[in-house]
Design a protein around this motif. Structure first.
Motif, PDB file in Angstrom:
ATOM      1  N   VAL A 171      49.234  34.994  10.953  1.00 11.64           N
ATOM      2  CA  VAL A 171      48.642  34.020  10.024  1.00 11.64           C
ATOM      3  C   VAL A 171      49.742  33.161   9.401  1.00 11.64           C
ATOM      4  O   VAL A 171      49.623  31.930   9.324  1.00 11.64           O
ATOM      5  N   ALA A 172      50.835  33.806   9.002  1.00 17.97           N
ATOM      6  CA  ALA A 172      51.932  33.059   8.353  1.00 17.97           C
ATOM      7  C   ALA A 172      52.487  31.994   9.302  1.00 17.97           C
ATOM      8  O   ALA A 172      52.924  30.936   8.856  1.00 17.97           O
ATOM      9  N   GLN A 173      52.457  32.287  10.617  1.00 18.32           N
ATOM     10  CA  GLN A 173      53.007  31.315  11.575  1.00 18.32           C
ATOM     11  C   GLN A 173      51.929  30.438  12.213  1.00 18.32           C
ATOM     12  O   GLN A 173      52.183  29.748  13.201  1.00 18.32           O
ATOM     13  N   GLY A 174      50.718  30.492  11.646  1.00 12.26           N
ATOM     14  CA  GLY A 174      49.640  29.627  12.125  1.00 12.26           C
ATOM     15  C   GLY A 174      49.154  29.988  13.518  1.00 12.26           C
ATOM     16  O   GLY A 174      48.652  29.123  14.242  1.00 12.26           O
ATOM     17  N   ARG A 175      49.311  31.264  13.916  1.00 13.07           N
ATOM     18  CA  ARG A 175      48.873  31.680  15.258  1.00 13.07           C
ATOM     19  C   ARG A 175      47.512  32.358  15.184  1.00 13.07           C
ATOM     20  O   ARG A 175      47.175  32.990  14.175  1.00 13.07           O
ATOM     21  N   ARG A 176      46.783  32.240  16.240  1.00 14.29           N
ATOM     22  CA  ARG A 176      45.477  32.906  16.338  1.00 14.29           C
ATOM     23  C   ARG A 176      45.678  34.422  16.218  1.00 14.29           C
ATOM     24  O   ARG A 176      46.636  34.976  16.770  1.00 14.29           O
ATOM     25  N   THR A 177      44.748  35.095  15.541  1.00 15.46           N
ATOM     26  CA  THR A 177      44.831  36.551  15.402  1.00 15.46           C
ATOM     27  C   THR A 177      43.890  37.222  16.417  1.00 15.46           C
ATOM     28  O   THR A 177      43.084  36.558  17.058  1.00 15.46           O
ATOM     29  N   GLU A 178      43.981  38.546  16.493  1.00 17.04           N
ATOM     30  CA  GLU A 178      43.101  39.310  17.385  1.00 17.04           C
ATOM     31  C   GLU A 178      41.944  39.933  16.567  1.00 17.04           C
ATOM     32  O   GLU A 178      41.421  40.984  16.929  1.00 17.04           O
ATOM     33  N   ILE A 179      41.533  39.250  15.503  1.00 15.17           N
ATOM     34  CA  ILE A 179      40.502  39.757  14.583  1.00 15.17           C
ATOM     35  C   ILE A 179      39.246  40.233  15.330  1.00 15.17           C
ATOM     36  O   ILE A 179      38.663  41.268  15.001  1.00 15.17           O
ATOM     37  N   ALA A 180      38.847  39.472  16.364  1.00 15.24           N
ATOM     38  CA  ALA A 180      37.591  39.800  17.057  1.00 15.24           C
ATOM     39  C   ALA A 180      37.672  41.142  17.766  1.00 15.24           C
ATOM     40  O   ALA A 180      36.648  41.788  17.993  1.00 15.24           O
ATOM     41  N   TYR A 181      38.890  41.550  18.119  1.00  9.59           N
ATOM     42  CA  TYR A 181      39.079  42.781  18.899  1.00  9.59           C
ATOM     43  C   TYR A 181      39.457  43.952  17.989  1.00  9.59           C
ATOM     44  O   TYR A 181      39.668  45.062  18.456  1.00  9.59           O
ATOM     45  N   LEU A 182      39.533  43.682  16.691  1.00  8.33           N
ATOM     46  CA  LEU A 182      39.851  44.728  15.709  1.00  8.33           C
ATOM     47  C   LEU A 182      38.644  44.866  14.783  1.00  8.33           C
ATOM     48  O   LEU A 182      37.690  45.567  15.084  1.00  8.33           O
ATOM     49  N   LEU A 183      38.647  44.136  13.665  1.00  7.57           N
ATOM     50  CA  LEU A 183      37.521  44.220  12.719  1.00  7.57           C
ATOM     51  C   LEU A 183      36.201  43.801  13.359  1.00  7.57           C
ATOM     52  O   LEU A 183      35.154  44.416  13.117  1.00  7.57           O
ATOM     53  N   GLY A 184      36.253  42.736  14.171  1.00  7.46           N
ATOM     54  CA  GLY A 184      35.023  42.246  14.820  1.00  7.46           C
ATOM     55  C   GLY A 184      34.420  43.330  15.696  1.00  7.46           C
ATOM     56  O   GLY A 184      33.209  43.577  15.669  1.00  7.46           O
ATOM     57  N   TYR A 185      35.291  44.001  16.466  1.00  4.61           N
ATOM     58  CA  TYR A 185      34.801  45.053  17.361  1.00  4.61           C
ATOM     59  C   TYR A 185      34.238  46.220  16.546  1.00  4.61           C
ATOM     60  O   TYR A 185      33.184  46.770  16.878  1.00  4.61           O
ATOM     61  N   ALA A 186      34.946  46.587  15.477  1.00  3.57           N
ATOM     62  CA  ALA A 186      34.496  47.712  14.642  1.00  3.57           C
ATOM     63  C   ALA A 186      33.118  47.416  14.051  1.00  3.57           C
ATOM     64  O   ALA A 186      32.207  48.265  14.080  1.00  3.57           O
ATOM     65  N   CYS A 187      32.921  46.211  13.519  1.00  2.00           N
ATOM     66  CA  CYS A 187      31.627  45.860  12.901  1.00  2.00           C
ATOM     67  C   CYS A 187      30.524  45.829  13.951  1.00  2.00           C
ATOM     68  O   CYS A 187      29.396  46.278  13.706  1.00  2.00           O
ATOM     69  N   HIS A 188      30.864  45.326  15.144  1.00  2.00           N
ATOM     70  CA  HIS A 188      29.875  45.255  16.216  1.00  2.00           C
ATOM     71  C   HIS A 188      29.478  46.673  16.663  1.00  2.00           C
ATOM     72  O   HIS A 188      28.288  46.975  16.854  1.00  2.00           O
ATOM     73  N   ALA A 189      30.474  47.553  16.792  1.00  2.00           N
ATOM     74  CA  ALA A 189      30.190  48.933  17.210  1.00  2.00           C
ATOM     75  C   ALA A 189      29.305  49.627  16.184  1.00  2.00           C
ATOM     76  O   ALA A 189      28.398  50.400  16.541  1.00  2.00           O
ATOM     77  N   ALA A 190      29.543  49.342  14.902  1.00  2.00           N
ATOM     78  CA  ALA A 190      28.716  49.944  13.845  1.00  2.00           C
ATOM     79  C   ALA A 190      27.282  49.420  13.930  1.00  2.00           C
ATOM     80  O   ALA A 190      26.313  50.194  13.860  1.00  2.00           O
ATOM     81  N   ALA A 191      27.140  48.102  14.127  1.00  2.00           N
ATOM     82  CA  ALA A 191      25.800  47.497  14.193  1.00  2.00           C
ATOM     83  C   ALA A 191      25.016  48.070  15.369  1.00  2.00           C
ATOM     84  O   ALA A 191      23.821  48.373  15.241  1.00  2.00           O
ATOM     85  N   GLN A 192      25.708  48.275  16.502  1.00  2.00           N
ATOM     86  CA  GLN A 192      25.017  48.828  17.686  1.00  2.00           C
ATOM     87  C   GLN A 192      24.447  50.206  17.390  1.00  2.00           C
ATOM     88  O   GLN A 192      23.469  50.631  17.991  1.00  2.00           O
ATOM     89  N   ARG A 193      25.113  50.925  16.478  1.00  2.00           N
ATOM     90  CA  ARG A 193      24.680  52.296  16.142  1.00  2.00           C
ATOM     91  C   ARG A 193      23.864  52.331  14.856  1.00  2.00           C
ATOM     92  O   ARG A 193      23.624  53.394  14.304  1.00  2.00           O
ATOM     93  N   GLN A 194      23.525  51.166  14.338  1.00  2.00           N
ATOM     94  CA  GLN A 194      22.790  51.031  13.069  1.00  2.00           C
ATOM     95  C   GLN A 194      23.465  51.807  11.955  1.00  2.00           C
ATOM     96  O   GLN A 194      22.814  52.465  11.133  1.00  2.00           O
ATOM     97  N   LEU A 195      24.788  51.751  11.965  1.00  2.00           N
ATOM     98  CA  LEU A 195      25.580  52.415  10.927  1.00  2.00           C
ATOM     99  C   LEU A 195      25.998  51.355   9.908  1.00  2.00           C
ATOM    100  O   LEU A 195      26.560  50.317  10.284  1.00  2.00           O
ATOM    101  N   ALA A 196      25.723  51.631   8.638  1.00  2.00           N
ATOM    102  CA  ALA A 196      26.094  50.657   7.603  1.00  2.00           C
ATOM    103  C   ALA A 196      27.588  50.782   7.307  1.00  2.00           C
ATOM    104  O   ALA A 196      28.082  51.877   7.021  1.00  2.00           O
ATOM    105  N   VAL A 197      28.301  49.664   7.431  1.00  3.61           N
ATOM    106  CA  VAL A 197      29.738  49.657   7.109  1.00  3.61           C
ATOM    107  C   VAL A 197      30.001  48.479   6.164  1.00  3.61           C
ATOM    108  O   VAL A 197      30.682  47.519   6.526  1.00  3.61           O
ATOM    109  N   PRO A 198      29.494  48.568   4.930  1.00  2.00           N
ATOM    110  CA  PRO A 198      29.585  47.408   4.032  1.00  2.00           C
ATOM    111  C   PRO A 198      31.014  46.969   3.738  1.00  2.00           C
ATOM    112  O   PRO A 198      31.275  45.769   3.621  1.00  2.00           O
ATOM    113  N   LEU A 199      31.937  47.925   3.652  1.00  7.34           N
ATOM    114  CA  LEU A 199      33.313  47.533   3.317  1.00  7.34           C
ATOM    115  C   LEU A 199      33.971  46.782   4.484  1.00  7.34           C
ATOM    116  O   LEU A 199      34.644  45.776   4.288  1.00  7.34           O
TER     117      LEU A 199
END
Ligand code: NAD
Ligand code: KPL
Length: 303
Positions: free
Chosen positions: A255-283
């Motif tokens: 982020v500091a160097q203005g480069r794209r992050t791998e957010i989709a493969y970290l937090l994005g993947y975690a949230c998607h995996a939770a949604a697939q299992r109908q697990l609430a992960v509000p944080l």
């Protein structure tokens, strides 16, 4: 057998240089003719290690060069992996083996779906390297690489090449657990360092936020049949924060160097995996939203 290495970035160069200096045949696959010309003008790859720099004149080509590809190290970022692998599809041998060196999860399945005949080997690495110039890489942190393929207990014979090249590695049938564990560590540390704009050690000022995120991540890992990856997660996160207190996380650096992050493969993947299992992960969801907004405000992709 020739090693093709796609991506002359940090880890790709680190692997290519070590394989080449061990006398193993290596070829780099670069993005396009312009990059290839720039590489040839540079005379090869430079690797700096323990204060010494060596030049490795490794042959290079582009994806549409002729000749089969039997053993490929895919060393690009997670968001480039699927397209990069697909660009080599016409050249892959029927039983080609592809080592996927991407952090996070999601890109590995995308590559495997795109190339159903290839044998994909997953990798998770704690080695550290960064580019200090074009085609010039600094080996910044000793580490270890785990490689594996679900259901394959026996390491393939060609792993001896890595031994010969001095690349510390272990074959693991539990590679998915290793990737999940690293994903959880990265989700607990990296986004918070970006949002609080701090070094890893700065997270010691937010113990409650880190602890509750670890609790949610542990529940997610358990629900994803990764119970051993959940064991002692919070303790390990605390250990990593202390051991790397002076460092900026890789996401903070991106982020500091203005480069794209791998957010989709970290937090994005975690949230998607939770949604697939109908697990609430509000944080995790809130963290994902806050990080996405932070990236968008800086003109960086949120996927
Ligand atoms: P990097 O950005 O330094 O290198 C990636 C390279 O791939 C770049 O040179 C890019 O131009 C190239 N590339 C992308 N698409 C291509 C294509 N279609 N054809 C040819 N080249 C292409 O990335 P990196 O730091 O080496 O990271 C690679 C992966 O390893 C990431 O998922 C990262 O999270 C992970 N990782 C990196 C480190 C590290 O210390 N650098 C440590 C552990 C894990
Ligand atoms: O892997 C890391 C990173 O910065 O990406 C650590 C040091 C473990 C922090 O999550």
């Amino acid at each position: 057998m020739t090693w093709h290495v796609l991506g002359a970035g940090s880890l790709g160069s680190l692997w290519a240089a070590r394989l080449a200096r061990a006398g193993l045949p290596v070829r780099l696959i670069l993005r396009d003719p312009t990059r290839l010309a720039a590489y040839r003008a540079a005379g090869g790859l430079r690797l700096s290690e323990a204060g010494h720099t060596h030049l490795y004149p490794i042959p290079a080509e582009t994806a549409d060069s002729p000749g089969p590809v039997q053993r490929l190290l895919l060393a690009c970022k997670a968001y480039d992996a699927e397209e990069a692998a697909a660009s080599l599809a016409p050249r892959l041998s029927a039983n080609a083996e592809i080592i996927l060196l991407q952090n996070g999860l999601g890109s590995q399945d995308a590559v495997a779906t795109r190339l159903p005949r290839a044998r994909c080997i997953l990798a998770s690495s704690t080695e550290g390297a960064f580019r200090d110039a074009d085609f010039s890489v600094v080996f910044a942190g000793q580490g270890h690489t785990w490689l594996g393929r679900a259901g394959q207990d026996q390491a393939p014979a060609w792993l001896s090449d890595l031994q010969q090249a001095g690349i510390p590695h272990t074959w693991s049938a539990e590679i998915l657990g290793k990737l999940w564990r690293k994903l959880a560590l990265n989700c607990a540390i990296n986004p918070l360092t970006v949002l609080h704009d701090c070094r890893n050690g700065g997270l010691a000022d937010y113990p409650g936020e880190v602890a509750s995120l670890c609790m949610e991540l542990s529940t997610l890992l358990q629900q994803c049949q990764q119970a051993s990856a959940a064991e002692g997660l919070h303790e390990e996160v605390q250990r990593v924060i202390a051991a790397t207190a002076a460092n900026y996380s890789s996401m903070h650096q991106d982020v500091a160097q203005g480069r794209r992050t791998e957010i989709a493969y970290l937090l994005g993947y975690a949230c998607h995996a939770a949604a697939q299992r109908q697990l609430a992960v509000p944080l995790l969801q809130t963290l994902h939203q806050r990080l996405s907004a932070h990236l968008a405000a800086r003109g960086l992709p949120t996927t």
